[in-house]
Design an enzyme around this catalytic site. Structure first.
Site, PDB file in Angstrom:
ATOM      1  CB  THR A 113      -0.951   0.029   1.208  1.00 64.92           C
ATOM      2  OG1 THR A 113      -1.742   1.229   1.162  1.00 64.92           O
ATOM      3  CG2 THR A 113      -0.187   0.000   2.524  1.00 64.92           C
ATOM      4  CG  HIS A 114       2.086   3.526  -2.940  1.00 67.32           C
ATOM      5  ND1 HIS A 114       3.181   4.168  -3.467  1.00 67.32           N
ATOM      6  CD2 HIS A 114       2.156   2.253  -3.396  1.00 67.32           C
ATOM      7  CE1 HIS A 114       3.872   3.330  -4.217  1.00 67.32           C
ATOM      8  NE2 HIS A 114       3.262   2.157  -4.194  1.00 67.32           N
ATOM      9  CG  ASN A 115      -3.915   5.176   2.689  1.00 66.64           C
ATOM     10  OD1 ASN A 115      -3.582   5.613   3.785  1.00 66.64           O
ATOM     11  ND2 ASN A 115      -5.115   5.400   2.171  1.00 66.64           N
ATOM     12  CG  LEU A 116       2.064   7.704   4.219  1.00 63.38           C
ATOM     13  CD1 LEU A 116       2.635   9.077   4.545  1.00 63.38           C
ATOM     14  CD2 LEU A 116       3.171   6.654   4.212  1.00 63.38           C
ATOM     15  CG  ASP A 152      -9.229  -3.782  -3.142  1.00 60.23           C
ATOM     16  OD1 ASP A 152      -8.713  -2.652  -3.154  1.00 60.23           O
ATOM     17  OD2 ASP A 152     -10.222  -4.074  -3.837  1.00 60.23           O
ATOM     18  CB  SER A 153     -10.936  -2.531   2.365  1.00 56.57           C
ATOM     19  OG  SER A 153     -10.098  -1.387   2.407  1.00 56.57           O
ATOM     20  CG  PHE A 189      -8.231   6.072   6.154  1.00 55.71           C
ATOM     21  CD1 PHE A 189      -8.464   5.278   5.037  1.00 55.71           C
ATOM     22  CD2 PHE A 189      -7.679   5.472   7.279  1.00 55.71           C
ATOM     23  CE1 PHE A 189      -8.154   3.935   5.029  1.00 55.71           C
ATOM     24  CE2 PHE A 189      -7.365   4.112   7.287  1.00 55.71           C
ATOM     25  CZ  PHE A 189      -7.601   3.348   6.155  1.00 55.71           C
ATOM     26  CG  HIS A 206     -13.414  -3.420   6.927  1.00 54.43           C
ATOM     27  ND1 HIS A 206     -13.458  -2.369   7.835  1.00 54.43           N
ATOM     28  CD2 HIS A 206     -12.850  -2.905   5.795  1.00 54.43           C
ATOM     29  CE1 HIS A 206     -12.955  -1.286   7.269  1.00 54.43           C
ATOM     30  NE2 HIS A 206     -12.584  -1.579   6.035  1.00 54.43           N
TER      31      HIS A 206
END
EC number: 3.6.1.66
Length: 208
Positions: free
Chosen positions: A14-17, A80-81, A163, A191
Protein backbone atom coordinates in the site's frame (compact mmCIF):
# COMPACT_ATOMS: atom_id res chain seq x y z
CA UNK A 1 12.93 0.48 -6.93
CA UNK A 2 14.85 1.18 -3.71
CA UNK A 3 16.28 -2.03 -2.24
CA UNK A 4 14.56 -3.17 0.94
CA UNK A 5 16.39 -1.98 4.06
CA UNK A 6 18.48 -4.57 5.87
CA UNK A 7 16.27 -6.57 8.21
CA UNK A 8 13.09 -6.06 6.19
CA UNK A 9 11.06 -9.26 6.23
CA UNK A 10 7.59 -8.23 5.11
CA UNK A 11 6.25 -5.64 2.68
CA UNK A 12 2.78 -4.13 2.85
CA UNK A 13 1.43 -3.44 -0.62
CA UNK A 14 0.00 0.00 0.00
CA UNK A 15 1.06 3.59 -0.63
CA UNK A 16 -1.54 4.87 1.85
CA UNK A 17 0.31 5.96 5.00
CA UNK A 18 -2.87 5.66 7.07
CA UNK A 19 -3.17 2.03 6.01
CA UNK A 20 0.49 1.27 6.72
CA UNK A 21 0.06 2.55 10.26
CA UNK A 22 -3.22 0.74 10.75
CA UNK A 23 -1.96 -2.57 9.37
CA UNK A 24 1.18 -2.42 11.49
CA UNK A 25 -0.98 -1.84 14.58
CA UNK A 26 -3.22 -4.78 13.68
CA UNK A 27 -0.42 -7.19 12.82
CA UNK A 28 1.98 -6.30 15.66
CA UNK A 29 0.14 -8.17 18.47
CA UNK A 30 -0.24 -11.19 16.20
CA UNK A 31 3.45 -11.33 15.29
CA UNK A 32 5.33 -11.53 18.59
CA UNK A 33 9.01 -10.73 18.31
CA UNK A 34 8.75 -9.12 14.88
CA UNK A 35 10.58 -5.78 14.79
CA UNK A 36 8.11 -3.10 13.57
CA UNK A 37 10.90 -1.76 11.36
CA UNK A 38 10.94 -5.12 9.56
CA UNK A 39 7.53 -4.25 8.09
CA UNK A 40 7.60 -1.56 5.41
CA UNK A 41 5.13 -0.11 2.93
CA UNK A 42 5.47 -0.26 -0.84
CA UNK A 43 6.02 3.50 -0.91
CA UNK A 44 9.14 3.07 1.23
CA UNK A 45 10.62 1.00 -1.59
CA UNK A 46 9.42 3.18 -4.45
CA UNK A 47 7.31 0.30 -5.72
CA UNK A 48 4.91 1.05 -8.55
CA UNK A 49 1.22 0.42 -7.99
CA UNK A 50 -0.18 -2.26 -10.30
CA UNK A 51 -3.45 -1.80 -12.16
CA UNK A 52 -6.24 -3.07 -9.92
CA UNK A 53 -8.57 -4.51 -12.53
CA UNK A 54 -10.12 -7.27 -10.46
CA UNK A 55 -13.87 -7.34 -9.91
CA UNK A 56 -13.67 -8.50 -6.29
CA UNK A 57 -11.72 -7.32 -3.26
CA UNK A 58 -9.89 -10.67 -3.14
CA UNK A 59 -8.77 -10.40 -6.77
CA UNK A 60 -7.40 -6.90 -6.27
CA UNK A 61 -5.61 -7.83 -3.05
CA UNK A 62 -3.89 -10.72 -4.83
CA UNK A 63 -2.92 -8.52 -7.79
CA UNK A 64 -1.13 -6.10 -5.45
CA UNK A 65 0.52 -8.76 -3.29
CA UNK A 66 1.73 -10.78 -6.29
CA UNK A 67 3.28 -7.73 -7.93
CA UNK A 68 5.13 -6.67 -4.80
CA UNK A 69 6.38 -10.16 -3.93
CA UNK A 70 7.72 -10.52 -7.47
CA UNK A 71 9.39 -7.09 -7.39
CA UNK A 72 11.03 -7.41 -3.95
CA UNK A 73 11.59 -11.12 -3.43
CA UNK A 74 9.94 -10.74 -0.02
CA UNK A 75 6.64 -11.97 1.41
CA UNK A 76 4.04 -9.34 0.56
CA UNK A 77 0.75 -8.54 2.24
CA UNK A 78 -1.97 -6.52 0.56
CA UNK A 79 -5.54 -5.65 1.21
CA UNK A 80 -8.37 -4.31 -0.83
CA UNK A 81 -11.35 -2.85 0.92
CA UNK A 82 -14.32 -0.64 0.38
CA UNK A 83 -17.80 0.40 1.32
CA UNK A 84 -20.77 -1.64 0.10
CA UNK A 85 -24.15 0.11 0.29
CA UNK A 86 -27.25 -2.09 0.34
CA UNK A 87 -29.54 0.25 -1.60
CA UNK A 88 -26.86 0.66 -4.29
CA UNK A 89 -26.56 -3.09 -4.80
CA UNK A 90 -23.18 -3.25 -3.09
CA UNK A 91 -21.64 -0.17 -4.73
CA UNK A 92 -19.25 1.61 -4.51
CA UNK A 93 -17.56 -1.74 -3.66
CA UNK A 94 -14.25 -2.17 -5.48
CA UNK A 95 -14.68 1.35 -6.88
CA UNK A 96 -14.82 2.95 -3.41
CA UNK A 97 -11.47 4.76 -3.72
CA UNK A 98 -12.41 6.34 -7.05
CA UNK A 99 -16.19 6.72 -6.74
CA UNK A 100 -16.06 10.43 -7.57
CA UNK A 101 -13.76 9.88 -10.55
CA UNK A 102 -10.37 10.56 -8.96
CA UNK A 103 -8.51 7.82 -7.10
CA UNK A 104 -7.98 8.62 -3.43
CA UNK A 105 -10.22 11.71 -3.32
CA UNK A 106 -11.72 10.89 0.07
CA UNK A 107 -13.70 14.09 0.39
CA UNK A 108 -15.07 13.93 -3.14
CA UNK A 109 -16.04 10.27 -2.75
CA UNK A 110 -17.80 10.91 0.53
CA UNK A 111 -19.67 13.99 -0.68
CA UNK A 112 -20.86 12.29 -3.86
CA UNK A 113 -22.14 9.26 -1.97
CA UNK A 114 -23.99 11.41 0.56
CA UNK A 115 -25.60 13.35 -2.29
CA UNK A 116 -26.67 10.14 -4.00
CA UNK A 117 -28.30 8.91 -0.78
CA UNK A 118 -29.76 12.24 0.32
CA UNK A 119 -33.38 11.09 -0.01
CA UNK A 120 -32.86 7.55 1.30
CA UNK A 121 -34.56 7.05 4.70
CA UNK A 122 -32.68 5.67 7.69
CA UNK A 123 -34.28 2.23 7.41
CA UNK A 124 -32.70 1.75 3.98
CA UNK A 125 -29.22 3.09 4.78
CA UNK A 126 -27.64 -0.26 5.64
CA UNK A 127 -24.04 -0.71 4.51
CA UNK A 128 -20.86 -2.51 5.42
CA UNK A 129 -17.14 -2.16 5.02
CA UNK A 130 -15.53 -5.23 3.41
CA UNK A 131 -11.88 -6.21 3.29
CA UNK A 132 -9.86 -8.97 1.66
CA UNK A 133 -6.30 -9.40 2.93
CA UNK A 134 -3.81 -11.43 0.90
CA UNK A 135 -0.40 -12.92 1.59
CA UNK A 136 1.83 -13.89 -1.32
CA UNK A 137 5.34 -15.29 -0.89
CA UNK A 138 8.11 -15.62 -3.51
CA UNK A 139 7.80 -19.39 -3.05
CA UNK A 140 4.26 -19.27 -4.40
CA UNK A 141 2.12 -19.41 -1.27
CA UNK A 142 -1.12 -17.43 -1.65
CA UNK A 143 -3.67 -16.97 1.14
CA UNK A 144 -6.69 -14.66 1.31
CA UNK A 145 -8.80 -13.88 4.38
CA UNK A 146 -11.83 -11.59 4.53
CA UNK A 147 -13.69 -9.47 7.07
CA UNK A 148 -16.84 -7.34 7.30
CA UNK A 149 -17.96 -4.42 9.46
CA UNK A 150 -21.72 -3.88 9.11
CA UNK A 151 -23.47 -0.65 10.02
CA UNK A 152 -25.66 2.18 8.77
CA UNK A 153 -24.79 5.32 6.84
CA UNK A 154 -25.14 8.69 8.51
CA UNK A 155 -26.48 11.73 6.69
CA UNK A 156 -23.42 13.86 7.48
CA UNK A 157 -19.78 13.14 8.40
CA UNK A 158 -18.89 12.81 12.08
CA UNK A 159 -15.47 12.53 13.66
CA UNK A 160 -11.92 13.35 12.63
CA UNK A 161 -10.27 9.96 12.98
CA UNK A 162 -9.86 7.18 10.43
CA UNK A 163 -9.97 7.88 6.70
CA UNK A 164 -12.05 7.26 3.62
CA UNK A 165 -15.72 6.69 4.39
CA UNK A 166 -15.16 6.25 8.16
CA UNK A 167 -16.95 9.53 9.06
CA UNK A 168 -20.27 8.36 7.59
CA UNK A 169 -20.47 4.71 8.70
CA UNK A 170 -21.89 4.00 12.13
CA UNK A 171 -20.87 0.43 12.99
CA UNK A 172 -23.57 -1.94 14.22
CA UNK A 173 -24.05 -1.65 17.99
CA UNK A 174 -22.31 1.74 18.09
CA UNK A 175 -23.62 5.27 18.57
CA UNK A 176 -20.47 6.77 17.07
CA UNK A 177 -19.15 6.82 13.53
CA UNK A 178 -16.07 4.79 12.67
CA UNK A 179 -14.16 8.09 12.59
CA UNK A 180 -15.14 8.79 16.20
CA UNK A 181 -13.65 5.53 17.48
CA UNK A 182 -10.10 5.33 18.76
CA UNK A 183 -7.65 3.38 16.62
CA UNK A 184 -7.78 0.54 19.15
CA UNK A 185 -11.58 0.46 19.19
CA UNK A 186 -11.81 0.52 15.43
CA UNK A 187 -9.19 -2.18 14.90
CA UNK A 188 -11.00 -4.46 17.35
CA UNK A 189 -14.17 -4.55 15.24
CA UNK A 190 -13.14 -3.43 11.78
CA UNK A 191 -13.29 -5.38 8.55
CA UNK A 192 -9.56 -4.84 8.13
CA UNK A 193 -8.81 -5.94 11.67
CA UNK A 194 -10.78 -9.16 11.19
CA UNK A 195 -9.12 -9.97 7.87
CA UNK A 196 -5.59 -9.30 9.08
CA UNK A 197 -6.00 -11.14 12.36
CA UNK A 198 -7.15 -14.16 10.35
CA UNK A 199 -4.19 -13.74 7.98
CA UNK A 200 -1.61 -13.27 10.75
CA UNK A 201 -1.01 -16.99 11.49
CA UNK A 202 -0.19 -17.53 7.82
CA UNK A 203 2.22 -14.57 7.91
CA UNK A 204 3.89 -15.98 11.04
CA UNK A 205 4.35 -19.32 9.29
CA UNK A 206 5.76 -17.64 6.18
CA UNK A 207 8.31 -15.70 8.24
CA UNK A 208 9.35 -18.66 10.38
Amino acid sequence: MTPAPAGTRLVLATHNLHKVRELRDILAPQLPGLDPDAVVGAKDLGAAEPVEDGVTFAENALIKARALAAATGLPAVADDSGLCVDVLGGAPGVFSARWSGRHGDDRGNLELLLAQLADVPARHRGAHFACAAALVTPAGLEVVEEGLMPGVLLTAPRGSGGFGYDPILQPAGETRSAAELSAEEKNAISHRGQAFRALAPHVVAALA
